[in-house]
Design a protein around this motif. Sequence first.
Motif, mmCIF file in Angstrom:
data_model
loop_
_atom_site.group_PDB
_atom_site.id
_atom_site.type_symbol
_atom_site.label_atom_id
_atom_site.label_comp_id
_atom_site.label_asym_id
_atom_site.label_seq_id
_atom_site.Cartn_x
_atom_site.Cartn_y
_atom_site.Cartn_z
ATOM 1 N N SER A 87 -3.507 0.223 -5.278
ATOM 2 C CA SER A 87 -3.108 -1.173 -5.123
ATOM 3 C C SER A 87 -4.308 -2.007 -4.717
ATOM 4 O O SER A 87 -5.208 -1.528 -4.025
ATOM 5 C CB SER A 87 -2.022 -1.299 -4.041
ATOM 6 N N CYS A 88 -4.299 -3.245 -5.147
ATOM 7 C CA CYS A 88 -5.348 -4.191 -4.783
ATOM 8 C C CYS A 88 -4.694 -5.522 -4.461
ATOM 9 O O CYS A 88 -4.158 -6.187 -5.356
ATOM 10 C CB CYS A 88 -6.344 -4.342 -5.925
ATOM 11 N N ALA A 89 -4.734 -5.895 -3.199
ATOM 12 C CA ALA A 89 -4.124 -7.141 -2.742
ATOM 13 C C ALA A 89 -5.185 -8.218 -2.641
ATOM 14 O O ALA A 89 -6.220 -8.014 -1.990
ATOM 15 C CB ALA A 89 -3.448 -6.930 -1.400
ATOM 16 N N ALA A 90 -4.925 -9.340 -3.276
ATOM 17 C CA ALA A 90 -5.867 -10.458 -3.270
ATOM 18 C C ALA A 90 -5.395 -11.540 -2.304
ATOM 19 O O ALA A 90 -4.197 -11.765 -2.134
ATOM 20 C CB ALA A 90 -6.004 -11.039 -4.670
ATOM 21 N N ALA A 124 -8.868 -12.946 -14.518
ATOM 22 C CA ALA A 124 -8.601 -11.525 -14.763
ATOM 23 C C ALA A 124 -8.852 -10.707 -13.503
ATOM 24 O O ALA A 124 -9.642 -11.096 -12.638
ATOM 25 C CB ALA A 124 -9.479 -11.011 -15.895
ATOM 26 N N MET A 125 -8.153 -9.594 -13.426
ATOM 27 C CA MET A 125 -8.402 -8.608 -12.379
ATOM 28 C C MET A 125 -8.458 -7.230 -13.021
ATOM 29 O O MET A 125 -8.013 -7.048 -14.167
ATOM 30 C CB MET A 125 -7.298 -8.643 -11.319
ATOM 31 N N GLY A 126 -8.991 -6.284 -12.302
ATOM 32 C CA GLY A 126 -9.046 -4.952 -12.875
ATOM 33 C C GLY A 126 -9.685 -3.956 -11.949
ATOM 34 O O GLY A 126 -9.879 -4.230 -10.757
ATOM 35 N N TRP A 127 -9.997 -2.818 -12.527
ATOM 36 C CA TRP A 127 -10.551 -1.705 -11.782
ATOM 37 C C TRP A 127 -11.775 -1.134 -12.501
ATOM 38 O O TRP A 127 -11.753 -0.932 -13.714
ATOM 39 C CB TRP A 127 -9.512 -0.589 -11.640
ATOM 40 N N CYS A 184 -11.661 -2.445 -7.081
ATOM 41 C CA CYS A 184 -10.919 -3.556 -7.655
ATOM 42 C C CYS A 184 -11.870 -4.743 -7.817
ATOM 43 O O CYS A 184 -12.772 -4.938 -6.986
ATOM 44 C CB CYS A 184 -9.773 -3.918 -6.719
ATOM 45 N N TYR A 185 -11.661 -5.509 -8.859
ATOM 46 C CA TYR A 185 -12.462 -6.725 -9.011
ATOM 47 C C TYR A 185 -11.561 -7.876 -9.443
ATOM 48 O O TYR A 185 -10.477 -7.675 -9.994
ATOM 49 C CB TYR A 185 -13.595 -6.521 -10.021
ATOM 50 N N ALA A 186 -12.060 -9.083 -9.204
ATOM 51 C CA ALA A 186 -11.370 -10.290 -9.648
ATOM 52 C C ALA A 186 -12.390 -11.229 -10.264
ATOM 53 O O ALA A 186 -13.471 -11.440 -9.701
ATOM 54 C CB ALA A 186 -10.660 -10.965 -8.486
ATOM 55 N N ASP A 187 -12.021 -11.749 -11.405
ATOM 56 C CA ASP A 187 -12.830 -12.753 -12.093
ATOM 57 C C ASP A 187 -12.208 -14.113 -11.806
ATOM 58 O O ASP A 187 -11.105 -14.406 -12.266
ATOM 59 C CB ASP A 187 -12.825 -12.463 -13.595
ATOM 60 N N ALA A 188 -12.897 -14.924 -11.019
ATOM 61 C CA ALA A 188 -12.365 -16.222 -10.608
ATOM 62 C C ALA A 188 -13.131 -17.347 -11.292
ATOM 63 O O ALA A 188 -14.340 -17.224 -11.531
ATOM 64 C CB ALA A 188 -12.460 -16.374 -9.095
ATOM 65 N N ARG A 189 -12.405 -18.393 -11.582
ATOM 66 C CA ARG A 189 -13.011 -19.556 -12.247
ATOM 67 C C ARG A 189 -12.885 -20.765 -11.348
ATOM 68 O O ARG A 189 -11.784 -21.180 -11.014
ATOM 69 C CB ARG A 189 -12.311 -19.810 -13.587
ATOM 70 N N PHE A 190 -14.028 -21.315 -10.970
ATOM 71 C CA PHE A 190 -14.068 -22.512 -10.137
ATOM 72 C C PHE A 190 -14.661 -23.663 -10.944
ATOM 73 O O PHE A 190 -15.181 -23.462 -12.047
ATOM 74 C CB PHE A 190 -14.901 -22.252 -8.884
#
Length: 119
Positions: free
Chosen positions: A21-24, A33-36, A95-101
Motif C-alpha cells: 500500500s502507498c498512502a499519499a 500518475a502513481m506507481g511502483w 512508491c512514486y507519484a507524478d504531480a503536475r503543478f
Amino acid sequence: QVQLVESGGGLVQPGGSLRLSCAASGSISSINAMGWYRQAPGKERELVASITSGIITNYADSVKGRFTISRDNAKNTVYLQVNSLKPEDTAVYYCYADARFLWGPENYWGQGTLVTVSA
C-alpha cells in the motif's frame, strides 16, 4: 508537496502473495500518475507498474499476470497486489507519484518497503 508512505512488505515464500500500500498526502489534487518501482541488490531501479488518474495501467513484462495495481482515490492510496512471487522479485519496492503543478511536473518517492521472497 506530496508525501508517500508505503507499507505491506515482508518475507514470503515462493508462490506467496503480498499487498503493498502507498498512502499519499499533501497536494493530492496535483497527482497525475502513481506507481511502483523496485530495486534489487546490485541492480538498477526498474518500473514495476503504474496507474494514471484515468485508471490506465502499465506493467513490466516480468510481472504481467502476477501483479495488479489499483487506486482508491477516496483513500488517496495505491495498492500493488503481488501474487505468485518468485525469488527474483526480492527487492525494495518504492512508491512514486507524478504531480503536475503550475510551475511544472515533480516526482515524489516513498521511503521503500522491502519484499523478500525466500524459502
